[in-house]
Design a protein around this motif. Structure first.
Motif, PDB file in Angstrom:
ATOM      1  N   GLU A 165     -32.507 -51.857 133.623  1.00 58.40           N
ATOM      2  CA  GLU A 165     -31.842 -51.418 132.395  1.00 58.40           C
ATOM      3  C   GLU A 165     -30.604 -50.568 132.674  1.00 58.40           C
ATOM      4  N   LEU A 166     -30.576 -49.921 133.850  1.00 57.51           N
ATOM      5  CA  LEU A 166     -29.434 -49.084 134.191  1.00 57.51           C
ATOM      6  C   LEU A 166     -28.152 -49.909 134.299  1.00 57.51           C
ATOM      7  N   ASN A 167     -28.313 -51.217 134.550  1.00 59.12           N
ATOM      8  CA  ASN A 167     -27.139 -52.090 134.601  1.00 59.12           C
ATOM      9  C   ASN A 167     -26.408 -52.125 133.266  1.00 59.12           C
ATOM     10  N   GLU A 168     -27.154 -51.980 132.170  1.00 51.51           N
ATOM     11  CA  GLU A 168     -26.507 -51.951 130.855  1.00 51.51           C
ATOM     12  C   GLU A 168     -25.630 -50.707 130.728  1.00 51.51           C
ATOM     13  N   ALA A 169     -26.106 -49.578 131.270  1.00 52.95           N
ATOM     14  CA  ALA A 169     -25.306 -48.350 131.243  1.00 52.95           C
ATOM     15  C   ALA A 169     -24.046 -48.522 132.086  1.00 52.95           C
ATOM     16  N   LYS A 170     -24.162 -49.240 133.204  1.00 54.27           N
ATOM     17  CA  LYS A 170     -22.998 -49.479 134.059  1.00 54.27           C
ATOM     18  C   LYS A 170     -21.964 -50.348 133.345  1.00 54.27           C
ATOM     19  N   LYS A 171     -22.434 -51.308 132.562  1.00 50.12           N
ATOM     20  CA  LYS A 171     -21.508 -52.150 131.791  1.00 50.12           C
ATOM     21  C   LYS A 171     -20.788 -51.322 130.731  1.00 50.12           C
ATOM     22  N   VAL A 172     -21.516 -50.406 130.098  1.00 49.48           N
ATOM     23  CA  VAL A 172     -20.885 -49.528 129.112  1.00 49.48           C
ATOM     24  C   VAL A 172     -19.832 -48.662 129.790  1.00 49.48           C
ATOM     25  N   LEU A 173     -20.182 -48.092 130.943  1.00 55.55           N
ATOM     26  CA  LEU A 173     -19.229 -47.283 131.709  1.00 55.55           C
ATOM     27  C   LEU A 173     -17.979 -48.098 132.037  1.00 55.55           C
ATOM     28  N   ALA A 174     -18.180 -49.303 132.539  1.00 57.54           N
ATOM     29  CA  ALA A 174     -17.052 -50.146 132.931  1.00 57.54           C
ATOM     30  C   ALA A 174     -16.157 -50.466 131.739  1.00 57.54           C
ATOM     31  N   THR A 175     -16.771 -50.807 130.620  1.00 57.73           N
ATOM     32  CA  THR A 175     -15.985 -51.189 129.442  1.00 57.73           C
ATOM     33  C   THR A 175     -15.258 -49.991 128.853  1.00 57.73           C
ATOM     34  N   GLU A 176     -15.925 -48.832 128.790  1.00 53.79           N
ATOM     35  CA  GLU A 176     -15.296 -47.641 128.209  1.00 53.79           C
ATOM     36  C   GLU A 176     -14.171 -47.115 129.095  1.00 53.79           C
ATOM     37  N   ALA A 177     -14.380 -47.081 130.399  1.00 51.22           N
ATOM     38  CA  ALA A 177     -13.332 -46.622 131.313  1.00 51.22           C
ATOM     39  C   ALA A 177     -12.141 -47.569 131.289  1.00 51.22           C
ATOM     40  N   THR A 178     -12.421 -48.871 131.221  1.00 58.23           N
ATOM     41  CA  THR A 178     -11.346 -49.865 131.161  1.00 58.23           C
ATOM     42  C   THR A 178     -10.594 -49.765 129.847  1.00 58.23           C
ATOM     43  N   ALA A 179     -11.307 -49.497 128.752  1.00 62.48           N
ATOM     44  CA  ALA A 179     -10.659 -49.372 127.442  1.00 62.48           C
ATOM     45  C   ALA A 179      -9.683 -48.193 127.424  1.00 62.48           C
ATOM     46  N   LEU A 180     -10.043 -47.100 128.094  1.00 65.68           N
ATOM     47  CA  LEU A 180      -9.144 -45.943 128.152  1.00 65.68           C
ATOM     48  C   LEU A 180      -7.831 -46.292 128.830  1.00 65.68           C
ATOM     49  N   VAL A 181      -7.904 -47.063 129.899  1.00 67.36           N
ATOM     50  CA  VAL A 181      -6.721 -47.348 130.714  1.00 67.36           C
ATOM     51  C   VAL A 181      -5.942 -48.555 130.205  1.00 67.36           C
ATOM     52  N   HIS A 182      -6.661 -49.619 129.825  1.00 70.53           N
ATOM     53  CA  HIS A 182      -6.018 -50.902 129.517  1.00 70.53           C
ATOM     54  C   HIS A 182      -6.147 -51.330 128.057  1.00 70.53           C
ATOM     55  N   GLY A 183      -6.846 -50.541 127.240  1.00 71.57           N
ATOM     56  CA  GLY A 183      -7.002 -50.892 125.832  1.00 71.57           C
ATOM     57  C   GLY A 183      -8.335 -51.555 125.559  1.00 71.57           C
ATOM     58  N   ARG A 184      -8.818 -51.389 124.328  1.00 71.46           N
ATOM     59  CA  ARG A 184     -10.139 -51.902 123.953  1.00 71.46           C
ATOM     60  C   ARG A 184     -10.210 -53.424 124.024  1.00 71.46           C
ATOM     61  N   ASP A 185      -9.163 -54.110 123.566  1.00 66.73           N
ATOM     62  CA  ASP A 185      -9.194 -55.574 123.566  1.00 66.73           C
ATOM     63  C   ASP A 185      -9.333 -56.127 124.976  1.00 66.73           C
ATOM     64  N   ALA A 186      -8.532 -55.587 125.899  1.00 62.43           N
ATOM     65  CA  ALA A 186      -8.594 -56.064 127.286  1.00 62.43           C
ATOM     66  C   ALA A 186      -9.954 -55.767 127.898  1.00 62.43           C
ATOM     67  N   ALA A 187     -10.515 -54.591 127.577  1.00 60.10           N
ATOM     68  CA  ALA A 187     -11.817 -54.216 128.132  1.00 60.10           C
ATOM     69  C   ALA A 187     -12.920 -55.156 127.647  1.00 60.10           C
ATOM     70  N   GLN A 188     -12.903 -55.479 126.376  1.00 59.63           N
ATOM     71  CA  GLN A 188     -13.929 -56.370 125.840  1.00 59.63           C
ATOM     72  C   GLN A 188     -13.763 -57.783 126.371  1.00 59.63           C
ATOM     73  N   GLN A 189     -12.524 -58.183 126.582  1.00 55.90           N
ATOM     74  CA  GLN A 189     -12.280 -59.517 127.121  1.00 55.90           C
ATOM     75  C   GLN A 189     -12.821 -59.649 128.542  1.00 55.90           C
ATOM     76  N   VAL A 190     -12.556 -58.653 129.397  1.00 53.75           N
ATOM     77  CA  VAL A 190     -13.049 -58.756 130.774  1.00 53.75           C
ATOM     78  C   VAL A 190     -14.564 -58.572 130.824  1.00 53.75           C
ATOM     79  N   ALA A 191     -15.131 -57.795 129.905  1.00 58.83           N
ATOM     80  CA  ALA A 191     -16.588 -57.664 129.849  1.00 58.83           C
ATOM     81  C   ALA A 191     -17.226 -59.005 129.521  1.00 58.83           C
ATOM     82  N   GLU A 192     -16.590 -59.751 128.610  1.00 58.26           N
ATOM     83  CA  GLU A 192     -17.100 -61.080 128.264  1.00 58.26           C
ATOM     84  C   GLU A 192     -16.916 -62.051 129.423  1.00 58.26           C
ATOM     85  N   THR A 193     -15.785 -61.933 130.109  1.00 60.09           N
ATOM     86  CA  THR A 193     -15.555 -62.761 131.294  1.00 60.09           C
ATOM     87  C   THR A 193     -16.641 -62.509 132.342  1.00 60.09           C
ATOM     88  N   ALA A 194     -16.972 -61.251 132.547  1.00 58.95           N
ATOM     89  CA  ALA A 194     -18.011 -60.904 133.515  1.00 58.95           C
ATOM     90  C   ALA A 194     -19.362 -61.455 133.077  1.00 58.95           C
TER      91      ALA A 194
END
Length: 417
Positions: free
Chosen positions: A294-323
């Motif tokens: 289940e900790l993997n879900e927390a890691k995905k949240v971390l990855a998406t939130e950190a990416t959203a800060l730097v590259h924007g929410r749309d880009a973060a959600q897109q790469v999360a879906e790609t992953a």
């Protein structure tokens, strides 16, 4: 944990940012009474900042978020000297044009985090080249040199370590501390700056500025530093197996940035959620309480939130879906990181080893060969063990690309052009 009245210091304390504060009660009191101006300096040593700088950027973010004015100080002047802090050897000197080119790119890193403008809480972009390059050396020695203690400088860990090891420390680098201290006094004069923020390796430089300000008749100045961050296993933040984790998408694909955070060690998840996302603490507490798979879900949240800060929410959600498509469904997501390759050579047939290097999955043919022998290389999700394999048009998938993978987490689409 200290109990602070000000929103800024309380936020920093709760999220694990504080290592040292020069005068906790004085600064805390000041922050509750007025809009305070604080700064962090960034030397232009590359065309982008990397993940190791995100701690400092987040300090400026929270400073503005809690009602104060942040200054991003570009080191156009100090970059020409070089900071000896934490270094075992002298920096290579950079040309003025190289520094200017780097500054232009680095400035882009701050736009997602800070609101710039002319308002009382709007961020300011300053450059110490504006005063350092015009500084008269004799005037500087007369007005400020008499206040700078050589004894104190020699006692600093960054200097003492180099001297103890009998490593070269040039007079040029020694002057860096003087220039940084002067920056603080000059920023106080120009902008009313009362606080300098930075990593703990900068503590000596920062308190030199606090002391110089006191001796030179400036306002009471303050200092706050953050812990120097490393992963639970001791790895330096901002580095991955394939190199620096840059904030600029031109230097590192957004997918790779997301993947860096997705690969966070289990022991670091809660700490990194507090430092590198803006999620509420109660939500973070729930995520860091997860364990096992289940900790993997927390890691995905971390990855998406950190990416959203730097590259924007749309880009973060897109790469999360790609992953998700790549790792959970096993499909070929068309927006994986891609590398253009010579279509003529693919038509004629080209060696796998060279393609692995061209894709950035190995630094040499020898390293690529070791990856293959270790069973780590896949082509279109099929493992290969033949290091002499020739890649040609028969390996193109339905999208006209070749999916080349190293292990489970590194994937690149090779696109013939």
């Amino acid at each position: 944990m200290a109990s602070f009245k000000s929103d800024f210091l309380r936020t920093l304390s709760e999220r694990g940012f504080i290592h040292q504060v020069s005068d906790e009660s004085g600064l805390d009191d000041l922050l509750t009474k007025e809009i305070v101006t604080a700064y962090i300096g960034f030397d232009a040593t590359a065309k982008s900042l990397h993940v190791g700088s995100m701690t400092q950027i987040m300090l400026l973010y929270w400073f503005q978020k809690t009602g104060h004015r942040p200054i991003v100080l570009m080191g156009g002047g100090t970059s020409m000297v070089g900071d000896p802090s934490g270094k075992d050897e002298s920096r290579q000197l950079m040309t003025p044009q190289f520094i200017e080119d780097n500054k232009a790119e680095i400035k882009k890193c701050f736009a997602p985090f800070l609101t710039f403008g002319d308002g009382p809480q709007d961020a300011v972009m300053a450059d110490n080249a504006d005063w350092l390059l015009e500084l008269n050396y004799v005037d500087f020695l007369r007005d400020y040199g008499r206040h700078l203690s050589v004894n104190a400088m020699l006692a600093r860990d960054s200097v003492k370590t180099r001297l103890d090891r009998e490593q070269h420390l040039s007079f040029l680098e020694f002057n860096y501390m003087c220039l940084q201290a002067y920056d603080y006094v000059e920023l106080n004069r120009r902008y009313g700056t009362r606080l300098q923020l930075g990593g703990s390796d900068q503590w000596g430089n920062i308190v030199s500025g606090v002391d110089l300000g006191r001796r030179a008749g400036a306002d009471q100045l303050y200092a706050v530093t953050t812990p120097l961050l490393a992963t639970a296993s001791g790895a330096k933040m901002g580095k991955s197996a394939s190199g620096a984790v840059w904030l600029n998408a031109d230097m590192l694909p957004v997918f790779d940035f997301w993947q860096y955070w997705r690969n966070t060690e289990d022991a670091d998840v809660g700490r990194f959620l507090k430092l590198f996302t803006t999620l509420p603490l109660d939500e973070i507490a729930k995520l860091e309480a997860l364990d096992g798979a289940e900790l993997n879900e927390a890691k995905k949240v971390l990855a998406t939130e950190a990416t959203a800060l730097v590259h924007g929410r749309d880009a973060a959600q897109q790469v999360a879906e790609t992953a998700r498509k790549t790792f959970e469904e096993g499909t070929v997501a068309t927006d994986l990181p891609s590398v253009d390759i010579d279509g003529t050579s693919i038509s004629a047939g080209t060696g796998l080893l060279g393609l692995i290097v061209e894709a950035g999955l190995a630094k040499s043919n020898g390293e690529a060969r070791r990856h293959i022998k270790g069973g780590a290389i896949k082509i279109n999700d099929v493992a290969v063990n033949d290091e002499s394999l020739i890649i040609d048009n028969s390996h193109l998938n339905s999208d006209g690309a070749i999916k080349l993978s190293f292990g489970k987490k590194k994937h690149v689409l090779l696109r013939p052009v």
